[in-house]
Design a protein around this motif. Structure first.
Motif, mmCIF file in Angstrom:
data_model
loop_
_atom_site.group_PDB
_atom_site.id
_atom_site.type_symbol
_atom_site.label_atom_id
_atom_site.label_comp_id
_atom_site.label_asym_id
_atom_site.label_seq_id
_atom_site.Cartn_x
_atom_site.Cartn_y
_atom_site.Cartn_z
ATOM 1 N N ASP A 306 0.824 -1.214 0.000
ATOM 2 C CA ASP A 306 0.000 0.000 0.000
ATOM 3 C C ASP A 306 0.855 1.259 0.000
ATOM 4 O OD1 ASP A 306 -2.558 -1.153 -0.022
ATOM 5 O OD2 ASP A 306 -2.607 -1.381 2.160
ATOM 6 N N LYS A 307 2.128 1.120 0.356
ATOM 7 C CA LYS A 307 3.032 2.276 0.419
ATOM 8 C C LYS A 307 3.845 2.438 -0.857
ATOM 9 C CE LYS A 307 2.364 3.667 4.741
ATOM 10 N NZ LYS A 307 1.918 5.040 5.069
ATOM 11 N N GLU A 448 0.658 11.234 -5.282
ATOM 12 C CA GLU A 448 1.031 10.761 -3.956
ATOM 13 C C GLU A 448 0.374 11.567 -2.839
ATOM 14 O OE1 GLU A 448 5.204 10.380 -3.496
ATOM 15 O OE2 GLU A 448 5.466 9.149 -5.282
ATOM 16 N N GLU A 452 -2.367 9.912 -0.257
ATOM 17 C CA GLU A 452 -2.178 9.874 1.195
ATOM 18 C C GLU A 452 -3.350 10.548 1.915
ATOM 19 O OE1 GLU A 452 -0.151 8.609 4.570
ATOM 20 O OE2 GLU A 452 0.081 8.113 2.440
#
Length: 464
Positions: A306-307, A448, A452
């Motif tokens: 997931d990162k 990104e 997030e």
């Protein structure tokens, strides 16, 4: 930001229930996988086949293990279609009942000494029924959990399905080990080996209780309300998603790695014909302790995907697993139980989970909701069928008495691992694509910062 992007797929209770449902189904699936695989490698050659030629007995026993996978594509076509037409929940309940009954019936079979060739014939029939049920189990569970999970945490929640696979193997060995250790050998070969198969009934009862509490997924429910449910998911899959099906088939070949370790590796080390002479109990302990480590590492692998993404996590885990398989076979060949144990812990408990933990999220993310179960199920199970027969090929390539067994078998396993890694790298990255855009080849991942922000918001809503 759209409402569909902002919302969490379900409330906290349903997300947790969906994850628990997938966990239980995978636990049963791999309880069966490990019980049967271990029995086929360690006990069935003496129970269900003539004793005159040990090589033939080992190969035939492993063939009954593999033949169950032949039915998986048929189950995938039927159950995948059912899951996309009538919902994920109903197909998962059916597959669990069928799987549990067929596994328990293996424990009731008479042996070769009792009824001759009818014993392996009946064993094959039950393996085919098991394979049919398994054809829809994990792909259906993957879709169920994926479609309940919040954006930005699909890898984490999907990893619980993979965690269930390891827990099922721990449970299987936990049933086998005391019986093998404390029960006299004659009694074990008479009734003791049957107990692990009969115990699957208890797992089914618990699993059905959990699955009845899970709601149908929001994504499928939305399609039902809008009248968008596919009338021919199989045709749509082959028409619109065949490149991704080929990728999943290629990635699924990676199952040769655990099959080599748990099935061929056990036969190579413990069957008298190979002359290594390791105790059979060791190859029940190795998966237990390796899977204890895996249960801990799997959620972290899901979080990592997931990162940084599904592809790099998958590829690195797969290549490292291929290398570890070669080292594992080498350790057996030099009769080093300590090195065999250490390498198996690293292979099974750590590096292989970089692949295994990503499967429940990565593969179904490649397909849209309309035919997600079908696309995942068919391609997944075709790949598994191809990979499942490799342990038999390995015995043929490296029969008892042959030389350079680690090199021959390890090279094949490593080559397949590299092919699987290449298939994963050729796929598009999916971890930052919105749920409604999954399966769309032209979908643009969020950047990104936006990713997030949405992920944190989704997590907060789940925690409420």
């Amino acid at each position: 930001m759209s409402t569909s992007t902002e919302r969490v797929s379900s409330n906290r209770s349903q997300v947790n229930k969906a994850a628990a449902s997938g966990w239980m189904g995978s636990a049963l699936e791999y309880y069966d996988f490990f019980v049967y695989g271990s029995a086929a490698a360690l006990f069935f050659p003496q129970l269900f086949f003539p004793k005159g030629n040990p090589t033939v007995a080992i190969m035939t026993s492993l063939a009954t293990y593999a033949v169950g996978f032949l039915a998986r594509p048929f189950g995938a076509f039927f159950l995948g279609h059912w899951g996309d037409r009538h919902g994920r929940k109903s197909v998962l309940v059916f597959s669990m009942i069928l799987m549990g009954i067929s596994t328990a019936c293996v424990g009731l079979l008479p042996t070769y000494e009792q009824i001759g060739v009818w014993a392996p014939a009946m064993l094959i029939v039950l393996r085919l029924v098991q394979g049919f049920a398994l054809g829809g189990e994990q792909p259906g569970a993957n879709s169920m959990v994926l479609e309940h999970a919040p954006f930005g945490r699909r890898g984490f929640y999907g990893s619980f399905i993979a965690q269930g696979t390891q827990a099922g193997q721990i449970l299987a060995a936990g049933v086998f080990l005391p019986l093998l250790h404390f029960m006299p050998q004659q009694m074990f070969y008479s009734i003791g080996w049957r107990i692990p198969f009969l115990f699957s009934v208890a797992i089914v009862i618990v699993g059905l209780f959990v699955r009845r509490k899970v709601d149908e997924t929001p994504e499928f429910t939305k399609e039902v309300r809008s009248g968008q449910v596919s009338k021919a998911p199989i045709l749509e899959t082959f028409r619109f998603a065949w490149p991704d099906m080929l990728r999943v088939i290629g990635m699924a070949l990676a199952y040769v790695v655990p099959a080599t370790i748990t099935v061929f590796g056990a036969a190579y080390a413990a069957q008298p014909a190979y002359g290594i002479g390791f105790p059979k109990e060791l190859f029940l302990w190795i998966p237990v302790l390796g899977n204890v480590i895996a249960v801990i590492t799997i959620p972290f692998a899901g979080i990592l995907s997931d990162k940084i993404g599904r592809r790099p996590t998958f590829v690195v885990g797969m290549i490292c697993s291929g290398i570890a398989t070669v080292l594992y076979l080498y350790a057996i060949s030099i009769h080093s139980m300590m090195l065999t144990f250490i390498v198996s812990m690293i292979a099974w408990g750590v590096v292989y989970q970089g692949y295994n933990a990503i499967v429940p999220s990565f593969w179904p993310e490649l397909f849209p909701t309309r035919f997600r179960v079908t696309g995942n199920a068919i391609s997944h199970n075709i790949g598994v069928v191809l990979g499942s027969f490799i342990p038999i090929l390995l015995v043929a390539v490296a029969p008892p008495g042959s030389s350079n067994i680690p090199l021959k078998v390890g090279s094949i396993a490593f080559a397949v691992a590299c092919l699987s890694a290449f298939a994963a790298w050729s796929a598009r990255e999916t971890y930052r694509i919105r749920m409604e855009d999954l399966g769309n080849k032209h979908a643009v991942p969020v950047d990104e910062i936006e990713y997030e922000r949405i992920r944190i918001e989704a997590s907060r809503k789940i925690a409420v």
